[in-house]
Write a protein that holds these residues in place. Sequence first.
Motif, short mmCIF file in Angstrom:
data_model
loop_
_atom_site.label_atom_id
_atom_site.label_comp_id
_atom_site.label_asym_id
_atom_site.label_seq_id
_atom_site.Cartn_x
_atom_site.Cartn_y
_atom_site.Cartn_z
N VAL A 92 41.16 6.80 33.77
CA VAL A 92 40.99 5.89 32.65
C VAL A 92 41.51 4.54 33.06
CG1 VAL A 92 41.27 7.95 31.17
CG2 VAL A 92 43.20 6.61 31.81
N PHE A 93 41.10 3.61 31.98
CA PHE A 93 41.71 2.28 32.09
C PHE A 93 43.31 2.35 31.81
CE2 PHE A 93 37.26 1.14 31.18
CZ PHE A 93 37.06 0.45 32.31
N PRO A 94 44.11 1.38 32.54
CA PRO A 94 45.55 1.60 32.19
C PRO A 94 45.79 1.44 30.52
CG PRO A 94 45.13 0.39 34.11
CD PRO A 94 43.60 0.29 33.41
N ALA A 95 46.88 2.05 30.11
CA ALA A 95 47.44 1.78 29.17
C ALA A 95 47.51 0.45 28.37
CB ALA A 95 48.66 2.67 28.74
N TYR A 96 47.94 -0.50 29.22
CA TYR A 96 47.96 -1.92 28.84
C TYR A 96 46.81 -2.69 28.64
CZ TYR A 96 48.20 -2.45 34.07
OH TYR A 96 47.96 -2.49 35.24
N LEU A 122 43.84 -4.97 39.92
CA LEU A 122 43.37 -3.53 39.18
C LEU A 122 42.28 -2.87 40.13
CD1 LEU A 122 44.14 -1.34 37.20
CD2 LEU A 122 42.16 -2.33 35.79
N VAL A 123 42.79 -1.85 40.81
CA VAL A 123 41.57 -1.39 41.66
C VAL A 123 41.18 0.13 40.74
CG1 VAL A 123 40.80 -0.15 43.83
CG2 VAL A 123 42.10 -2.26 43.63
N LEU A 124 39.83 0.08 40.40
CA LEU A 124 39.42 1.48 39.46
C LEU A 124 38.52 2.36 40.41
CD1 LEU A 124 38.60 -0.46 36.29
CD2 LEU A 124 40.94 0.78 36.75
N ASP A 125 38.43 3.72 40.17
CA ASP A 125 37.47 4.23 41.03
C ASP A 125 36.21 4.06 40.01
OD1 ASP A 125 37.06 6.91 42.44
OD2 ASP A 125 35.80 7.04 40.65
N GLU A 126 35.31 3.96 40.50
CA GLU A 126 33.89 3.45 39.51
C GLU A 126 33.47 4.42 38.71
OE1 GLU A 126 29.39 2.11 40.78
OE2 GLU A 126 30.32 3.63 41.97
N THR A 127 34.06 5.63 38.61
CA THR A 127 33.61 6.84 37.83
C THR A 127 34.16 6.53 36.38
OG1 THR A 127 35.24 8.09 38.38
CG2 THR A 127 33.17 8.42 39.54
N ILE A 128 35.33 5.72 36.43
CA ILE A 128 35.90 5.29 35.05
C ILE A 128 34.88 4.54 34.09
CG2 ILE A 128 37.53 3.82 33.84
CD1 ILE A 128 39.28 4.45 36.00
N LEU A 129 33.98 3.72 34.67
CA LEU A 129 33.06 3.10 34.09
C LEU A 129 31.74 4.05 33.34
CD1 LEU A 129 34.61 0.58 35.35
CD2 LEU A 129 32.27 -0.33 35.55
N MET A 130 31.65 5.05 33.92
CA MET A 130 30.70 5.97 33.53
C MET A 130 31.02 6.91 32.64
SD MET A 130 29.05 6.83 37.68
CE MET A 130 29.35 5.78 38.91
N ARG A 131 32.39 7.31 32.61
CA ARG A 131 32.92 8.18 31.53
C ARG A 131 32.65 7.71 29.96
NH1 ARG A 131 35.82 11.94 34.38
NH2 ARG A 131 36.54 11.42 36.52
N ASP A 143 26.52 -4.25 33.66
CA ASP A 143 25.50 -3.22 33.91
C ASP A 143 25.61 -2.12 32.83
OD1 ASP A 143 24.06 -4.75 35.61
OD2 ASP A 143 24.85 -3.73 37.35
N GLU A 144 26.99 -1.58 33.01
CA GLU A 144 27.37 -0.39 31.98
C GLU A 144 27.26 -0.77 30.60
OE1 GLU A 144 27.90 2.81 32.41
OE2 GLU A 144 27.18 2.31 34.52
N LEU A 145 27.66 -2.11 30.12
CA LEU A 145 27.60 -2.60 28.94
C LEU A 145 26.11 -2.65 28.27
CD1 LEU A 145 30.13 -5.22 28.68
CD2 LEU A 145 30.03 -3.51 27.23
N GLN A 146 25.29 -3.14 29.35
CA GLN A 146 23.95 -3.18 29.07
C GLN A 146 23.26 -1.74 28.60
OE1 GLN A 146 21.61 -5.30 32.21
NE2 GLN A 146 22.47 -7.32 31.34
#
Length: 262
Positions: free
Chosen positions: A97-101, A148-157, A255-258
């Motif tokens: 998930v995205f960080p709480a802040y 912030l380094v995110l695992d890409e799968t966060i965007l797909m959830r 892209d995910e927003l689109q």
Amino acid sequence: MLLAYGREVRRLREEAGFTQTALARHVASSKTAVSDVERGKAAASAQLRSDLDEILGAGRLTHLWKELTGSGKEVWKHEIAELIAGANAVYEYEVLVFPAYLQTEGYARTLIRYGVPWLPEDEIASRAEERAKRSQELVESGQPMVWLVLDETILMRRYGSTDVMREQLSHVLDLAERERITVQLVPASSPKHPGVSGAFKLVTTDHFPDVMFAENVHEGQMVTSTVDVAHYRMLFAALQGVASSPEEAQARLRDELQKLES
């Protein structure tokens, strides 16, 4: 933490009948340094902590220091949030998930509702509102710097609804475009993913040595060991090495927003 340690140093000094000047002579330091430690204004060096414990503590000061700041100390989420609010920089890796802040109220409410389903509705609302408030404070503040380094799968959830995710992704993208935060993504297809040990954050402040937090649903664990923190800095660098550039991450967010808007 520094105040608690300093109070115990002062108590033991007075119990032993030392003035600050006399104690300073015994530990090859200065009265000012001893005073700063006792008032929680400065962290004692490793050598000074060892000397103070030898003269005053008989092991008690070393044990107290480990309890307060040592690797493995449990800290609650509100303590982590307060430390981040006063930090210079936060380097964080997240996998689910995205960080709480950085969470919007709708996104936070969804995570809390389904992550801790036994909570009453008013408690869920209160926690979500608090997260959103901290997120807004970060937006309005110039600190801390956030990388912030995110695992890409966060965007797909797709937590909650399309509207919830659209608002959350828009919020993060806006902060990234305004250079308030820097975001990188580790591709889901990466064959050499260094982030398999889970989420963590490194926090840098003016008042204390760098610390690392590893979190779970209940609380976080703070690591202050210089060697361990250095290892996690190395791990964060490895994550950045396999991650996309900040510009590519912003394009991926768009892209995910689109997809959500189509």
